[in-house]
Design a protein around this motif. Structure first.
Motif, PDB file in Angstrom:
ATOM      1  N   ARG A  23       0.171  39.744  -7.810  1.00 15.10           N
ATOM      2  CA  ARG A  23       0.590  38.861  -8.914  1.00 15.10           C
ATOM      3  C   ARG A  23       2.110  38.706  -8.892  1.00 15.10           C
ATOM      4  NH1 ARG A  23      -1.897  42.486 -12.630  1.00 15.10           N
ATOM      5  NH2 ARG A  23      -4.092  42.003 -12.938  1.00 15.10           N
ATOM      6  N   TYR A  24       2.786  39.823  -8.687  1.00 14.88           N
ATOM      7  CA  TYR A  24       4.247  39.822  -8.686  1.00 14.88           C
ATOM      8  C   TYR A  24       4.808  38.902  -7.604  1.00 14.88           C
ATOM      9  CZ  TYR A  24       9.009  41.533  -8.068  1.00 14.88           C
ATOM     10  OH  TYR A  24      10.371  41.605  -7.920  1.00 14.88           O
ATOM     11  N   VAL A  25       4.317  39.022  -6.365  1.00 17.82           N
ATOM     12  CA  VAL A  25       4.885  38.195  -5.302  1.00 17.82           C
ATOM     13  C   VAL A  25       4.554  36.713  -5.518  1.00 17.82           C
ATOM     14  CG1 VAL A  25       5.101  40.044  -3.599  1.00 17.82           C
ATOM     15  CG2 VAL A  25       3.010  38.657  -3.628  1.00 17.82           C
ATOM     16  N   LEU A  26       3.430  36.421  -6.158  1.00 19.86           N
ATOM     17  CA  LEU A  26       3.141  35.027  -6.514  1.00 19.86           C
ATOM     18  C   LEU A  26       4.152  34.526  -7.543  1.00 19.86           C
ATOM     19  CD1 LEU A  26       1.500  32.432  -6.500  1.00 19.86           C
ATOM     20  CD2 LEU A  26      -0.117  33.527  -8.053  1.00 19.86           C
ATOM     21  N   LYS A  27       4.456  35.348  -8.527  1.00 21.32           N
ATOM     22  CA  LYS A  27       5.442  34.953  -9.540  1.00 21.32           C
ATOM     23  C   LYS A  27       6.845  34.843  -8.940  1.00 21.32           C
ATOM     24  CE  LYS A  27       4.777  37.793 -12.983  1.00 21.32           C
ATOM     25  NZ  LYS A  27       4.419  38.589 -14.151  1.00 21.32           N
ATOM     26  N   VAL A  28       7.154  35.675  -7.948  1.00 20.63           N
ATOM     27  CA  VAL A  28       8.441  35.563  -7.257  1.00 20.63           C
ATOM     28  C   VAL A  28       8.565  34.190  -6.607  1.00 20.63           C
ATOM     29  CG1 VAL A  28       9.735  36.408  -5.240  1.00 20.63           C
ATOM     30  CG2 VAL A  28       8.888  38.020  -6.930  1.00 20.63           C
ATOM     31  N   ALA A  29       7.469  33.671  -6.053  1.00 21.82           N
ATOM     32  CA  ALA A  29       7.499  32.347  -5.418  1.00 21.82           C
ATOM     33  C   ALA A  29       7.846  31.250  -6.413  1.00 21.82           C
ATOM     34  CB  ALA A  29       6.163  32.043  -4.746  1.00 21.82           C
ATOM     35  N   ALA A  30       7.638  31.511  -7.691  1.00 25.90           N
ATOM     36  CA  ALA A  30       7.949  30.525  -8.734  1.00 25.90           C
ATOM     37  C   ALA A  30       9.354  30.688  -9.304  1.00 25.90           C
ATOM     38  CB  ALA A  30       6.925  30.643  -9.866  1.00 25.90           C
ATOM     39  N   HIS A  31      10.044  31.753  -8.937  1.00 19.69           N
ATOM     40  CA  HIS A  31      11.354  32.064  -9.521  1.00 19.69           C
ATOM     41  C   HIS A  31      12.339  30.903  -9.373  1.00 19.69           C
ATOM     42  CE1 HIS A  31      14.898  34.277 -10.710  1.00 19.69           C
ATOM     43  NE2 HIS A  31      15.491  33.900  -9.592  1.00 19.69           N
ATOM     44  N   GLY A  32      12.945  30.529 -10.475  1.00 22.51           N
ATOM     45  CA  GLY A  32      14.012  29.536 -10.459  1.00 22.51           C
ATOM     46  C   GLY A  32      13.568  28.094 -10.359  1.00 22.51           C
ATOM     47  N   LEU A  33      12.261  27.838 -10.308  1.00 23.51           N
ATOM     48  CA  LEU A  33      11.798  26.457 -10.216  1.00 23.51           C
ATOM     49  C   LEU A  33      11.846  25.778 -11.585  1.00 23.51           C
ATOM     50  CD1 LEU A  33       8.625  26.727  -7.931  1.00 23.51           C
ATOM     51  CD2 LEU A  33      10.906  25.887  -7.303  1.00 23.51           C
ATOM     52  N   THR A  34      12.143  24.508 -11.581  1.00 20.83           N
ATOM     53  CA  THR A  34      12.003  23.697 -12.786  1.00 20.83           C
ATOM     54  C   THR A  34      10.524  23.329 -12.924  1.00 20.83           C
ATOM     55  OG1 THR A  34      12.286  21.594 -11.632  1.00 20.83           O
ATOM     56  CG2 THR A  34      14.304  22.701 -12.417  1.00 20.83           C
ATOM     57  N   ASP A  35      10.146  22.823 -14.073  1.00 19.48           N
ATOM     58  CA  ASP A  35       8.760  22.380 -14.260  1.00 19.48           C
ATOM     59  C   ASP A  35       8.419  21.286 -13.246  1.00 19.48           C
ATOM     60  OD1 ASP A  35       8.395  24.160 -16.356  1.00 19.48           O
ATOM     61  OD2 ASP A  35       8.820  22.661 -17.894  1.00 19.48           O
ATOM     62  N   GLU A  36       9.348  20.383 -13.019  1.00 22.13           N
ATOM     63  CA  GLU A  36       9.105  19.295 -12.070  1.00 22.13           C
ATOM     64  C   GLU A  36       8.902  19.853 -10.666  1.00 22.13           C
ATOM     65  OE1 GLU A  36       9.757  16.618  -8.960  1.00 22.13           O
ATOM     66  OE2 GLU A  36      11.408  17.948  -9.528  1.00 22.13           O
ATOM     67  N   GLN A  37       9.719  20.814 -10.269  1.00 21.07           N
ATOM     68  CA  GLN A  37       9.556  21.424  -8.945  1.00 21.07           C
ATOM     69  C   GLN A  37       8.241  22.197  -8.853  1.00 21.07           C
ATOM     70  OE1 GLN A  37      13.306  23.577  -9.080  1.00 21.07           O
ATOM     71  NE2 GLN A  37      14.027  22.456  -7.263  1.00 21.07           N
ATOM     72  N   ALA A  38       7.848  22.847  -9.944  1.00 27.43           N
ATOM     73  CA  ALA A  38       6.605  23.617  -9.958  1.00 27.43           C
ATOM     74  C   ALA A  38       5.380  22.713  -9.843  1.00 27.43           C
ATOM     75  CB  ALA A  38       6.523  24.461 -11.224  1.00 27.43           C
ATOM     76  N   ARG A  39       5.529  21.425 -10.161  1.00 28.52           N
ATOM     77  CA  ARG A  39       4.429  20.462 -10.039  1.00 28.52           C
ATOM     78  C   ARG A  39       4.360  19.812  -8.660  1.00 28.52           C
ATOM     79  NH1 ARG A  39       6.564  18.991 -15.051  1.00 28.52           N
ATOM     80  NH2 ARG A  39       5.216  19.756 -16.723  1.00 28.52           N
ATOM     81  N   ARG A  40       5.426  19.921  -7.888  1.00 32.58           N
ATOM     82  CA  ARG A  40       5.478  19.218  -6.597  1.00 32.58           C
ATOM     83  C   ARG A  40       4.379  19.690  -5.650  1.00 32.58           C
ATOM     84  NH1 ARG A  40      11.879  19.195  -5.128  1.00 32.58           N
ATOM     85  NH2 ARG A  40      12.514  17.947  -6.919  1.00 32.58           N
ATOM     86  N   THR A  41       3.868  18.730  -4.886  1.00 38.17           N
ATOM     87  CA  THR A  41       2.864  18.998  -3.855  1.00 38.17           C
ATOM     88  C   THR A  41       3.436  18.503  -2.531  1.00 38.17           C
ATOM     89  OG1 THR A  41       1.782  16.904  -4.373  1.00 38.17           O
ATOM     90  CG2 THR A  41       0.917  18.860  -5.458  1.00 38.17           C
ATOM     91  N   PRO A  42       4.365  19.262  -1.923  1.00 37.28           N
ATOM     92  CA  PRO A  42       5.121  18.776  -0.768  1.00 37.28           C
ATOM     93  C   PRO A  42       4.403  18.874   0.581  1.00 37.28           C
ATOM     94  CG  PRO A  42       5.850  20.956  -1.328  1.00 37.28           C
ATOM     95  CD  PRO A  42       4.836  20.567  -2.374  1.00 37.28           C
ATOM     96  N   THR A  43       3.200  19.427   0.596  1.00 38.91           N
ATOM     97  CA  THR A  43       2.463  19.533   1.860  1.00 38.91           C
ATOM     98  C   THR A  43       1.291  18.559   1.823  1.00 38.91           C
ATOM     99  OG1 THR A  43       0.987  21.264   1.078  1.00 38.91           O
ATOM    100  CG2 THR A  43       3.094  21.982   2.036  1.00 38.91           C
ATOM    101  N   ASN A  44       0.466  18.579   2.835  1.00 33.35           N
ATOM    102  CA  ASN A  44      -0.692  17.682   2.880  1.00 33.35           C
ATOM    103  C   ASN A  44      -1.754  18.037   1.854  1.00 33.35           C
ATOM    104  OD1 ASN A  44       0.300  16.014   4.881  1.00 33.35           O
ATOM    105  ND2 ASN A  44      -0.628  17.193   6.537  1.00 33.35           N
ATOM    106  N   SER A  45      -1.680  19.211   1.260  1.00 33.73           N
ATOM    107  CA  SER A  45      -2.651  19.609   0.242  1.00 33.73           C
ATOM    108  C   SER A  45      -2.178  19.133  -1.130  1.00 33.73           C
ATOM    109  CB  SER A  45      -2.819  21.126   0.232  1.00 33.73           C
ATOM    110  OG  SER A  45      -1.741  21.739  -0.443  1.00 33.73           O
ATOM    111  N   GLU A  46      -3.018  19.344  -2.118  1.00 34.16           N
ATOM    112  CA  GLU A  46      -2.654  19.009  -3.498  1.00 34.16           C
ATOM    113  C   GLU A  46      -2.147  20.235  -4.249  1.00 34.16           C
ATOM    114  OE1 GLU A  46      -5.661  16.815  -5.572  1.00 34.16           O
ATOM    115  OE2 GLU A  46      -6.087  15.555  -3.843  1.00 34.16           O
ATOM    116  N   LEU A  47      -1.801  21.291  -3.513  1.00 36.08           N
ATOM    117  CA  LEU A  47      -1.370  22.536  -4.144  1.00 36.08           C
ATOM    118  C   LEU A  47       0.099  22.475  -4.541  1.00 36.08           C
ATOM    119  CD1 LEU A  47      -3.073  25.144  -1.784  1.00 36.08           C
ATOM    120  CD2 LEU A  47      -3.920  24.251  -3.966  1.00 36.08           C
TER     121      LEU A  47
END
Length: 196
Positions: A23-47
């Motif tokens: 859980r912690y390392v997943l939350k680290v991946a979100a560190h410092g992102l804005t809401d807009e950045q957290a919504r981005r789907t920059p790869t071929n997936s919708e993730l």
């Protein structure tokens, strides 16, 4: 918590700590992102990073309901929620889904603390295509191992997506979260500043 789990006292402690670490390392991946950045789907997936945090929180909470034998939604309704659960909606915030994830983690600790035997059967939901139809029950132990695996898979997805969003990678992000000093090996992540 750094990138490794400290020594564990017993099986229950180990399962919960390894889940906590993922859980912690997943939350680290979100560190410092804005809401807009957290919504981005920059790869071929919708993730997206925010959507992944939302998904794992919902998944973990759903498994607790199964352990506790609480009523489940009909499959069609659950699948609609499942698809929406991978997206951070315009009306949602990254801070909100992270807070929800913390609530789910606290619920997991409370529920598991109240279960004496990790071998306690957990009924396999019927009518779900990816669950075996010839198995009647898993155990609480199996569910915890599955949650570790599920969270680890999505933490890896989040790492890749995060790198595509702004170049942030796991170790510099962890260094920023934990306040490590800059060294020749690691420079803590910093948000990019706009050119003057």
């Amino acid at each position: 918590m750094a990138g490794n789990v400290p020594p564990v006292a017993d099986e229950r402690d180990g399962l919960l700590r390894f889940l906590e670490q993922q859980r912690y390392v997943l939350k680290v991946a979100a560190h410092g992102l804005t809401d807009e950045q957290a919504r981005r789907t920059p790869t071929n997936s919708e993730l997206s990073v925010g959507g992944l945090v939302k998904h794992v929180a919902t998944t973990e909470d759903g498994w607790l309901d199964i352990i506790l034998k609480l009523p489940q939604k009909p499959f069609g309704e659950a699948m609609a929620d499942y698809a929406a659960g991978y997206r951070l909606g315009e009306d949602e915030t990254l801070a909100g889904v992270l807070a929800r994830y913390d609530e789910v983690a606290a619920r997991t600790a409370e529920v598991i603390a109240g279960i004496e035997d990790l071998g306690q059967p957990v009924p396999v939901p019927k009518g779900v295509p990816w669950y075996p139809q010839d198995v009647e029950a898993w155990s609480v132990r199996w569910v915890l191992l599955h949650l570790i695996e599920e969270t680890a898979r999505h933490a890896g997805h989040a790492d890749i997506i995060r790198e595509h969003v702004d170049g942030g990678t796991a170790i510099p992000l962890m260094a920023a979260v934990e306040g490590w000093p800059e060294t020749a090996w690691v420079k803590p992540w910093q948000a990019a500043t706009a050119p003057a």
